[in-house]
Design a protein around this motif. Structure first.
Motif, PDB file in Angstrom:
ATOM      1  N   LEU A  37     -21.263  37.921  69.930  1.00 31.04           N
ATOM      2  CA  LEU A  37     -21.936  39.346  70.439  1.00 31.04           C
ATOM      3  C   LEU A  37     -22.017  39.332  72.207  1.00 31.04           C
ATOM      4  N   ALA A  38     -21.809  38.108  72.682  1.00 29.46           N
ATOM      5  CA  ALA A  38     -21.797  38.143  74.249  1.00 29.46           C
ATOM      6  C   ALA A  38     -21.082  36.923  74.649  1.00 29.46           C
ATOM      7  N   ALA A  39     -20.899  36.690  75.971  1.00 31.21           N
ATOM      8  CA  ALA A  39     -20.163  35.720  76.393  1.00 31.21           C
ATOM      9  C   ALA A  39     -20.770  34.329  76.071  1.00 31.21           C
ATOM     10  N   ASP A  40     -22.299  34.687  75.859  1.00 28.31           N
ATOM     11  CA  ASP A  40     -23.132  33.268  75.576  1.00 28.31           C
ATOM     12  C   ASP A  40     -23.789  33.442  74.010  1.00 28.31           C
ATOM     13  N   VAL A  41     -23.411  34.299  73.098  1.00 26.08           N
ATOM     14  CA  VAL A  41     -24.128  34.486  72.224  1.00 26.08           C
ATOM     15  C   VAL A  41     -23.254  34.512  70.889  1.00 26.08           C
ATOM     16  N   PHE A  42     -23.501  33.381  70.032  1.00 27.85           N
ATOM     17  CA  PHE A  42     -22.862  33.462  68.479  1.00 27.85           C
ATOM     18  C   PHE A  42     -23.852  33.738  67.648  1.00 27.85           C
ATOM     19  N   GLN A  43     -23.326  34.775  66.380  1.00 31.24           N
ATOM     20  CA  GLN A  43     -24.121  35.128  65.713  1.00 31.24           C
ATOM     21  C   GLN A  43     -23.703  34.623  64.202  1.00 31.24           C
ATOM     22  N   ALA A  44     -24.350  34.395  63.327  1.00 28.57           N
ATOM     23  CA  ALA A  44     -23.992  33.880  62.089  1.00 28.57           C
ATOM     24  C   ALA A  44     -25.057  34.439  61.036  1.00 28.57           C
ATOM     25  N   SER A  45     -24.471  34.672  59.960  1.00 25.54           N
ATOM     26  CA  SER A  45     -25.199  35.305  58.753  1.00 25.54           C
ATOM     27  C   SER A  45     -25.144  34.302  57.514  1.00 25.54           C
ATOM     28  N   PHE A  46     -25.884  34.122  56.806  1.00 26.21           N
ATOM     29  CA  PHE A  46     -26.014  33.117  55.521  1.00 26.21           C
ATOM     30  C   PHE A  46     -26.965  33.465  54.599  1.00 26.21           C
ATOM     31  N   ILE A  47     -27.226  33.090  53.453  1.00 24.33           N
ATOM     32  CA  ILE A  47     -28.397  33.044  52.565  1.00 24.33           C
ATOM     33  C   ILE A  47     -29.148  31.949  52.546  1.00 24.33           C
ATOM     34  N   ASN A  48     -30.445  32.092  52.885  1.00 22.50           N
ATOM     35  CA  ASN A  48     -31.210  31.011  53.315  1.00 22.50           C
ATOM     36  C   ASN A  48     -31.550  30.172  51.858  1.00 22.50           C
ATOM     37  N   THR A  49     -32.517  29.230  52.049  1.00 18.25           N
ATOM     38  CA  THR A  49     -32.990  28.255  50.852  1.00 18.25           C
ATOM     39  C   THR A  49     -33.793  28.896  49.980  1.00 18.25           C
ATOM     40  N   GLN A  50     -34.318  30.185  50.155  1.00 22.31           N
ATOM     41  CA  GLN A  50     -35.161  31.158  49.399  1.00 22.31           C
ATOM     42  C   GLN A  50     -34.386  32.146  48.713  1.00 22.31           C
ATOM     43  N   GLY A  51     -32.972  32.119  48.883  1.00 21.19           N
ATOM     44  CA  GLY A  51     -32.043  33.023  48.518  1.00 21.19           C
ATOM     45  C   GLY A  51     -32.033  34.331  49.111  1.00 21.19           C
ATOM     46  N   ARG A  52     -32.589  34.435  50.433  1.00 21.56           N
ATOM     47  CA  ARG A  52     -32.479  35.640  51.025  1.00 21.56           C
ATOM     48  C   ARG A  52     -31.749  35.709  52.193  1.00 21.56           C
ATOM     49  N   PRO A  53     -31.293  36.989  52.382  1.00 17.52           N
ATOM     50  CA  PRO A  53     -30.192  36.921  53.836  1.00 17.52           C
ATOM     51  C   PRO A  53     -30.842  36.714  54.821  1.00 17.52           C
ATOM     52  N   ALA A  54     -30.262  35.740  55.883  1.00 16.35           N
ATOM     53  CA  ALA A  54     -30.960  35.426  56.979  1.00 16.35           C
ATOM     54  C   ALA A  54     -29.615  35.460  58.283  1.00 16.35           C
ATOM     55  N   THR A  55     -30.060  35.840  59.527  1.00 17.15           N
ATOM     56  CA  THR A  55     -29.062  35.765  60.393  1.00 17.15           C
ATOM     57  C   THR A  55     -29.769  34.729  61.571  1.00 17.15           C
ATOM     58  N   VAL A  56     -28.883  34.303  62.449  1.00 13.30           N
ATOM     59  CA  VAL A  56     -29.204  33.425  63.338  1.00 13.30           C
ATOM     60  C   VAL A  56     -28.364  33.629  64.692  1.00 13.30           C
ATOM     61  N   ARG A  57     -28.799  33.584  65.769  1.00 16.01           N
ATOM     62  CA  ARG A  57     -28.064  33.484  67.011  1.00 16.01           C
ATOM     63  C   ARG A  57     -28.349  32.633  67.995  1.00 16.01           C
ATOM     64  N   VAL A  58     -27.228  31.956  68.406  1.00 15.24           N
ATOM     65  CA  VAL A  58     -27.129  30.949  69.321  1.00 15.24           C
ATOM     66  C   VAL A  58     -27.018  30.975  70.855  1.00 15.24           C
ATOM     67  N   HIS A  59     -27.731  30.995  71.575  1.00 20.42           N
ATOM     68  CA  HIS A  59     -27.263  31.282  72.922  1.00 20.42           C
ATOM     69  C   HIS A  59     -26.694  30.035  73.671  1.00 20.42           C
ATOM     70  N   THR A  60     -25.567  30.031  73.892  1.00 22.27           N
ATOM     71  CA  THR A  60     -24.961  28.787  74.469  1.00 22.27           C
ATOM     72  C   THR A  60     -23.569  29.124  75.375  1.00 22.27           C
ATOM     73  N   LEU A  61     -23.188  28.331  76.196  1.00 20.27           N
ATOM     74  CA  LEU A  61     -21.785  28.400  76.761  1.00 20.27           C
ATOM     75  C   LEU A  61     -20.673  28.091  75.754  1.00 20.27           C
ATOM     76  N   TRP A  62     -20.952  27.480  74.805  1.00 21.08           N
ATOM     77  CA  TRP A  62     -20.174  26.838  73.728  1.00 21.08           C
ATOM     78  C   TRP A  62     -19.983  27.898  72.563  1.00 21.08           C
TER      79      TRP A  62
END
Length: 95
Positions: A37-62
């Motif tokens: 999403l940006a120079a320091d933001v990775f976004q991923a979507s997945f189905i969580n353990t309750q079977g619901r869609p989830a999205t996570v954003r990780v802010h890192t230089l990696w």
């Protein structure tokens, strides 16, 4: 929602985030979508353990490394890999 400063570990199989108040562990093959999403933001979507869609954003230089590893694990034809666009727009300006 997970929020806070912590440690990110990425392996060929998992993305693991830990901080004093929360923890997230996601198998890279379980991801349904990935992007930068940006120079320091990775976004991923997945189905969580309750079977619901989830999205996570990780802010890192990696983020570029995380994107490449995640794409190789589950998205080998990801457009950013195919055109070598593994850095987000604005990446050089952020450095």
């Amino acid at each position: 929602m997970l929020d806070g400063k912590g440690d990110v570990t990425v392996t060929l199989r998992r993305l693991h985030f830990t901080c004093p108040t929360c923890e997230l562990d996601v198998g890279l093959k379980a991801l349904s979508a990935i992007d930068l999403l940006a120079a320091d933001v990775f976004q991923a979507s997945f189905i969580n353990t309750q079977g619901r869609p989830a999205t996570v954003r990780v802010h890192t230089l990696w983020v570029s490394l995380i994107l490449v590893v995640a794409a190789l694990a589950g998205f080998p034809a990801h457009p950013r890999l195919m055109r070598w666009g593994v850095t987000a727009s604005g990446f050089r300006r952020a450095m």
